[in-house]
Motif scaffolding. Sequence first.
Motif, mmCIF file in Angstrom:
data_model
loop_
_atom_site.group_PDB
_atom_site.id
_atom_site.type_symbol
_atom_site.label_atom_id
_atom_site.label_comp_id
_atom_site.label_asym_id
_atom_site.label_seq_id
_atom_site.Cartn_x
_atom_site.Cartn_y
_atom_site.Cartn_z
ATOM 1 N N THR A 196 -8.092 0.435 6.532
ATOM 2 C CA THR A 196 -8.686 0.744 5.229
ATOM 3 C C THR A 196 -8.168 -0.201 4.159
ATOM 4 O O THR A 196 -8.933 -0.732 3.340
ATOM 5 C CB THR A 196 -8.369 2.197 4.823
ATOM 6 O OG1 THR A 196 -8.871 3.084 5.823
ATOM 7 C CG2 THR A 196 -8.998 2.536 3.483
ATOM 8 N N SER B 293 -9.651 -3.729 4.730
ATOM 9 C CA SER B 293 -11.073 -3.791 4.381
ATOM 10 C C SER B 293 -11.258 -3.808 2.869
ATOM 11 O O SER B 293 -12.111 -4.538 2.340
ATOM 12 C CB SER B 293 -11.825 -2.603 4.993
ATOM 13 O OG SER B 293 -11.343 -1.376 4.467
ATOM 14 N N LYS B 294 -10.457 -3.032 2.132
ATOM 15 C CA LYS B 294 -10.518 -3.051 0.674
ATOM 16 C C LYS B 294 -10.095 -4.407 0.128
ATOM 17 O O LYS B 294 -10.680 -4.916 -0.830
ATOM 18 C CB LYS B 294 -9.609 -1.950 0.095
ATOM 19 C CG LYS B 294 -10.131 -0.531 0.288
ATOM 20 C CD LYS B 294 -9.173 0.473 -0.336
ATOM 21 C CE LYS B 294 -9.672 1.888 -0.175
ATOM 22 N NZ LYS B 294 -8.728 2.890 -0.742
ATOM 23 N N ASP C 37 0.835 -1.202 0.000
ATOM 24 C CA ASP C 37 0.000 0.000 0.000
ATOM 25 C C ASP C 37 0.874 1.258 0.000
ATOM 26 O O ASP C 37 1.557 1.560 0.978
ATOM 27 C CB ASP C 37 -0.919 -0.002 1.227
ATOM 28 C CG ASP C 37 -1.963 1.099 1.158
ATOM 29 O OD1 ASP C 37 -1.952 1.882 0.182
ATOM 30 O OD2 ASP C 37 -2.791 1.184 2.073
ATOM 31 N N GLN D 120 -12.935 -6.888 0.741
ATOM 32 C CA GLN D 120 -14.062 -6.632 -0.167
ATOM 33 C C GLN D 120 -13.750 -7.068 -1.587
ATOM 34 O O GLN D 120 -14.627 -7.554 -2.305
ATOM 35 C CB GLN D 120 -14.420 -5.144 -0.139
ATOM 36 C CG GLN D 120 -15.064 -4.698 1.171
ATOM 37 C CD GLN D 120 -15.300 -3.198 1.221
ATOM 38 O OE1 GLN D 120 -15.012 -2.478 0.264
ATOM 39 N NE2 GLN D 120 -15.806 -2.722 2.349
ATOM 40 N N SER D 121 -12.490 -6.913 -2.000
ATOM 41 C CA SER D 121 -12.118 -7.325 -3.358
ATOM 42 C C SER D 121 -12.106 -8.852 -3.489
ATOM 43 O O SER D 121 -12.279 -9.387 -4.581
ATOM 44 C CB SER D 121 -10.742 -6.766 -3.717
ATOM 45 O OG SER D 121 -9.739 -7.336 -2.894
#
Length: 314
Positions: free
Chosen positions: A299, A302-303, A51, A306-307
């Motif tokens: 963050t 969580s991304k 990230d 979700q992906s």
Amino acid sequence: MENFTWNSDTLQVEGLKVTQVSVYPVFFFFLLSYILINLANIGILVVIFIDKNLHQPMYLLFCNMPVNDIVGNSIMLPRLLSDILRPPSERLISYYECVLQAFSTHMYATTSHTILMIMAFDRYVAICNPLRYAAIMTNNIVVKLTVSAWGTAFVLVGILLGLTIRLNRCRTVITNPFCDNASLFKLSCESVFINNIYGLTFTVVLLSSSIGSIVLTYAKITVVCVTSKSKSLNSKALKTCSTHLMSYMIMFFCGMLIVILHRFPQLSDYRKMCTILFHIVPGSLNPVIYGVQSKEIQTFLSKLIQSRKPMLVS
């Protein structure tokens, strides 16, 4: 084996005194702890590497902690696990392997302090000089702080072990679960006065520098927060400083517990366990503390989750 061999290349490690019934529960506890430490710390390093939003001085400096936890535990815990399953008479280690283990053990403890010291400086600049933060905490400064944290520890520990290696040995039993400097110089029948003086000076300087830097930086941060009366600044300070302070307090109290138990020889078995927990507890909790408190890491995770969901559904 105790008092008749001079400069023997093979040493016997006393290890933990574990009852026959407790051998496998203790073994699996340490094994699971080692797996958790590696997974958690490697995981958080991967997250920071992937990230780009986490390519900030705070997280780059934090990367030193998981690296230190992985290296420190990887040299100590696997050897401890193998010794637990062996009878005491078969817990043998070469002298040079013992020196390497002692060096890594003291490097781990020393860099735990120096890394948190440079992270305290980063928090001080971020809270007390937010407008100049980007100009002060450049990539070059981050590299210099990292090198200073590891380099200082390397020099201090190198001298510590160098003073011990010079001694002749007349004993072969390491009275500890793993090798450290005190266990090594206790193998000698020569005077260890210089070792004790340097070891005491080393400990006092490290602890006073560590505690002093934390108290000083947090005192200035508190003054800035109180005088500014800014809710956003106070919220930022609470979020970023609480993780750092929590990591420091866990490491500090684990270390102080070992020092206190040294005063009670009858509690040597508890002291031995605490020396192991000094490696395990911070190494397990640090990535969890930063993962839970850091909004940026939350963050990203969580991304990522979700992906993955559409892939799992399909």
